[in-house]
Design a protein around this motif. Structure first.
Motif, PDB file in Angstrom:
ATOM      1  N   SER A 111       0.838  -1.200   0.000  1.00 49.51           N
ATOM      2  CA  SER A 111       0.000   0.000   0.000  1.00 49.51           C
ATOM      3  C   SER A 111       0.870   1.246   0.000  1.00 49.51           C
ATOM      4  O   SER A 111       1.988   1.234   0.515  1.00 49.51           O
ATOM      5  N   CYS A 112       0.319   2.320  -0.556  1.00 50.30           N
ATOM      6  CA  CYS A 112       1.074   3.569  -0.697  1.00 50.30           C
ATOM      7  C   CYS A 112       0.658   4.563   0.380  1.00 50.30           C
ATOM      8  O   CYS A 112      -0.524   4.925   0.478  1.00 50.30           O
ATOM      9  N   LEU A 113       1.610   4.997   1.190  1.00 50.95           N
ATOM     10  CA  LEU A 113       1.388   6.045   2.188  1.00 50.95           C
ATOM     11  C   LEU A 113       1.921   7.370   1.629  1.00 50.95           C
ATOM     12  O   LEU A 113       2.077   7.514   0.434  1.00 50.95           O
ATOM     13  N   SER A 114       2.203   8.323   2.496  1.00 53.74           N
ATOM     14  CA  SER A 114       2.658   9.648   2.059  1.00 53.74           C
ATOM     15  C   SER A 114       3.466  10.278   3.179  1.00 53.74           C
ATOM     16  O   SER A 114       3.214  10.009   4.361  1.00 53.74           O
ATOM     17  N   THR A 115       4.426  11.131   2.816  1.00 51.75           N
ATOM     18  CA  THR A 115       5.226  11.794   3.860  1.00 51.75           C
ATOM     19  C   THR A 115       4.378  12.758   4.686  1.00 51.75           C
ATOM     20  O   THR A 115       4.766  13.122   5.799  1.00 51.75           O
ATOM     21  N   CYS A 116       3.207  13.171   4.184  1.00 51.09           N
ATOM     22  CA  CYS A 116       2.377  14.117   4.949  1.00 51.09           C
ATOM     23  C   CYS A 116       1.754  13.475   6.183  1.00 51.09           C
ATOM     24  O   CYS A 116       1.201  14.175   7.033  1.00 51.09           O
ATOM     25  N   ILE A 117       1.853  12.137   6.303  1.00 50.25           N
ATOM     26  CA  ILE A 117       1.267  11.478   7.472  1.00 50.25           C
ATOM     27  C   ILE A 117       2.165  11.578   8.707  1.00 50.25           C
ATOM     28  O   ILE A 117       1.732  11.276   9.809  1.00 50.25           O
ATOM     29  N   PHE A 118       3.405  12.007   8.531  1.00 48.24           N
ATOM     30  CA  PHE A 118       4.326  12.094   9.670  1.00 48.24           C
ATOM     31  C   PHE A 118       3.870  13.182  10.644  1.00 48.24           C
ATOM     32  O   PHE A 118       3.129  14.094  10.268  1.00 48.24           O
ATOM     33  N   PRO A 119       4.316  13.094  11.910  1.00 45.73           N
ATOM     34  CA  PRO A 119       3.918  14.114  12.887  1.00 45.73           C
ATOM     35  C   PRO A 119       4.281  15.522  12.422  1.00 45.73           C
ATOM     36  O   PRO A 119       5.315  15.734  11.780  1.00 45.73           O
ATOM     37  N   ASP A 120       3.411  16.459  12.759  1.00 47.08           N
ATOM     38  CA  ASP A 120       3.663  17.865  12.419  1.00 47.08           C
ATOM     39  C   ASP A 120       4.897  18.367  13.159  1.00 47.08           C
ATOM     40  O   ASP A 120       5.751  19.038  12.587  1.00 47.08           O
ATOM     41  N   LYS A 121       4.987  18.029  14.447  1.00 47.66           N
ATOM     42  CA  LYS A 121       6.148  18.431  15.251  1.00 47.66           C
ATOM     43  C   LYS A 121       7.106  17.238  15.302  1.00 47.66           C
ATOM     44  O   LYS A 121       6.835  16.259  16.000  1.00 47.66           O
ATOM     45  N   THR A 122       8.178  17.320  14.549  1.00 44.98           N
ATOM     46  CA  THR A 122       9.112  16.195  14.484  1.00 44.98           C
ATOM     47  C   THR A 122      10.512  16.704  14.218  1.00 44.98           C
ATOM     48  O   THR A 122      10.729  17.901  14.025  1.00 44.98           O
ATOM     49  N   THR A 123      11.458  15.799  14.235  1.00 42.83           N
ATOM     50  CA  THR A 123      12.839  16.143  13.883  1.00 42.83           C
ATOM     51  C   THR A 123      13.142  15.576  12.501  1.00 42.83           C
ATOM     52  O   THR A 123      12.484  14.639  12.041  1.00 42.83           O
ATOM     53  N   TYR A 124      14.108  16.167  11.840  1.00 42.24           N
ATOM     54  CA  TYR A 124      14.484  15.722  10.488  1.00 42.24           C
ATOM     55  C   TYR A 124      15.934  15.253  10.483  1.00 42.24           C
ATOM     56  O   TYR A 124      16.743  15.775  11.241  1.00 42.24           O
ATOM     57  N   PRO A 125      16.259  14.257   9.632  1.00 39.77           N
ATOM     58  CA  PRO A 125      15.379  13.625   8.658  1.00 39.77           C
ATOM     59  C   PRO A 125      14.385  12.671   9.315  1.00 39.77           C
ATOM     60  O   PRO A 125      14.682  12.077  10.359  1.00 39.77           O
ATOM     61  N   ILE A 126      13.200  12.548   8.686  1.00 46.31           N
ATOM     62  CA  ILE A 126      12.203  11.605   9.173  1.00 46.31           C
ATOM     63  C   ILE A 126      12.549  10.205   8.675  1.00 46.31           C
ATOM     64  O   ILE A 126      13.110  10.044   7.593  1.00 46.31           O
ATOM     65  N   ASN A 127      12.213   9.198   9.501  1.00 46.53           N
ATOM     66  CA  ASN A 127      12.424   7.816   9.064  1.00 46.53           C
ATOM     67  C   ASN A 127      11.199   6.967   9.393  1.00 46.53           C
ATOM     68  O   ASN A 127      10.237   7.455   9.992  1.00 46.53           O
ATOM     69  N   GLU A 128      11.260   5.701   9.011  1.00 46.78           N
ATOM     70  CA  GLU A 128      10.091   4.823   9.074  1.00 46.78           C
ATOM     71  C   GLU A 128       9.573   4.585  10.491  1.00 46.78           C
ATOM     72  O   GLU A 128       8.408   4.212  10.672  1.00 46.78           O
ATOM     73  N   THR A 129      10.411   4.798  11.504  1.00 46.03           N
ATOM     74  CA  THR A 129       9.997   4.514  12.889  1.00 46.03           C
ATOM     75  C   THR A 129       9.159   5.644  13.484  1.00 46.03           C
ATOM     76  O   THR A 129       8.636   5.506  14.594  1.00 46.03           O
ATOM     77  N   MET A 130       9.020   6.766  12.769  1.00 46.01           N
ATOM     78  CA  MET A 130       8.455   7.987  13.360  1.00 46.01           C
ATOM     79  C   MET A 130       7.007   8.273  12.967  1.00 46.01           C
ATOM     80  O   MET A 130       6.434   9.287  13.374  1.00 46.01           O
ATOM     81  N   VAL A 131       6.387   7.370  12.204  1.00 46.65           N
ATOM     82  CA  VAL A 131       5.051   7.630  11.650  1.00 46.65           C
ATOM     83  C   VAL A 131       4.032   7.971  12.738  1.00 46.65           C
ATOM     84  O   VAL A 131       3.209   8.876  12.579  1.00 46.65           O
ATOM     85  N   HIS A 132       4.067   7.247  13.862  1.00 46.75           N
ATOM     86  CA  HIS A 132       3.018   7.380  14.882  1.00 46.75           C
ATOM     87  C   HIS A 132       3.464   8.209  16.094  1.00 46.75           C
ATOM     88  O   HIS A 132       2.843   8.129  17.153  1.00 46.75           O
ATOM     89  N   ASN A 133       4.510   9.005  15.932  1.00 44.97           N
ATOM     90  CA  ASN A 133       5.113   9.688  17.088  1.00 44.97           C
ATOM     91  C   ASN A 133       4.428  10.983  17.513  1.00 44.97           C
ATOM     92  O   ASN A 133       4.965  11.710  18.342  1.00 44.97           O
ATOM     93  N   GLY A 134       3.291  11.301  16.956  1.00 45.41           N
ATOM     94  CA  GLY A 134       2.584  12.530  17.327  1.00 45.41           C
ATOM     95  C   GLY A 134       1.544  12.866  16.282  1.00 45.41           C
ATOM     96  O   GLY A 134       1.520  12.259  15.197  1.00 45.41           O
TER      97      GLY A 134
END
Length: 321
Positions: A111-134
């Protein structure tokens, strides 16, 4: 899916969109295998928000593998005004597709996700472990939470039923068959359409914002080759980011210059600095991809842009705009 003696039927939902058509192109130009039958589904095949309609499509085509691209999507304004609708429709689509895949014995779904699903408040670079972090950004929380739930569904089907259901997270995709609408489309196809019109008028064109923000762009045909690899070879349930590296980030100004070169446009351009820039960087980490495919060659950005611009000019009448 790898062996030549087993025959496979691959159903691509949302198969008439940008990524679906890129997969079709690469399958027809060397990436397909003799034992694979590819079906590129569209809204004419089924209403994926309806369980019975989705089941009928699966019973008709009898897929052994599924690439799930179908979604209700929209621009910023569409999301802002209808987050509940985006949430409910995408939850329904995703639940129906995965439930019917499981019910009919489909072993592999990507299935295809999107980078816009990552938390609004996060650190960069984003990686696969961070999807549900906020929480995701408030403007598209409906779409984002629905997409995040695919990851949760995948875990459930794996843990309870041993299914190899996974997901991919591409960065900014562009290429032939994109949506070139200047108001609603993404930045690159919007620039291509703007320059096409400016060339007809012999006038400079305007880039919204300062041109300084940097983005990772992935050519749809490169993404297609990677998705096919994921379907055949990737065995993790956890998502995988499909992207060029941070070193290949391009500023909006550089992108505009490259589009102008590809379109042989000589009139120059201006910046409307009253328009917002958005985030300066949203860098995604492609370390996991490089661990698996250290030698993968991405199409050079200028070449990919030239192919996209040439397609748009040749197909102007039928292009989405």
């Amino acid at each position: 899916m790898g062996s030549d003696c087993e025959s496979s039927v691959v159903l691509v939902t949302g198969g008439t969109g940008l990524v679906g058509q890129a997969i079709k192109y690469v399958v027809e130009n060397g990436s397909g295998r003799k034992n694979e039958k590819w079906i590129f589904g569209s809204s004419k095949d089924a209403d994926l928000t309806d369980r019975a309609s989705t089941e009928a499509m699966f019973l008709k085509y009898k897929p052994t593998h599924v690439i799930h691209l179908a979604a209700k999507v929209g621009g910023l304004f569409g999301n802002l005004s209808a987050n509940l609708e985006f949430l409910r429709k995408n939850i329904a689509i995703n639940d129906n597709v995965l439930a019917m895949a499981h019910k009919t014995g489909v072993q592999n779904v990507v299935s295809c996700l999107s980078t816009c699903i990552f938390p609004d408040k996060t650190t960069y670079p984003i990686n696969e472990t961070m999807v549900h972090n906020g929480p995701p950004h408030d403007s598209n929380y409906g779409y984002s939470y629905a997409k995040r739930l695919i990851d949760i569904l995948n875990r459930g089907y794996n843990n309870e039923h041993g299914r190899n259901y996974t997901s991919i997270i591409p960065t900014n995709v562009f290429g032939p068959e994109d949506n070139f609408n200047i108001q609603q489309g993404h930045v690159l196809p919007g620039l291509i359409h703007k320059i096409y019109l400016a060339k007809l008028e012999g006038k400079p064109f305007t880039v919204w914002g300062t041109g300084k923000p940097r983005r990772q762009f992935i050519y749809s045909r490169d993404l297609a080759r990677l998705i096919i690899w994921v379907l055949r070879e990737y065995k993790e349930t956890e998502p995988i980011i499909l992207s060029v590296g941070e070193e290949d980030e391009v500023s909006i100004k550089e992108a505009a210059e490259q589009v102008a070169i590809a379109m042989d446009f000589k009139e120059g351009f201006l910046f409307d600095t009253d328009k917002a820039d958005g985030q300066y960087k949203k860098t995604a980490d492609n370390t996991k991809l490089r661990k698996y495919l250290p030698e993968f060659q991405f199409t050079p950005f200028p070449q990919a842009l030239k192919e996209t611009c040439d397609w748009f000019v040749e197909n102007y009448q039928r292009a989405r705009k």
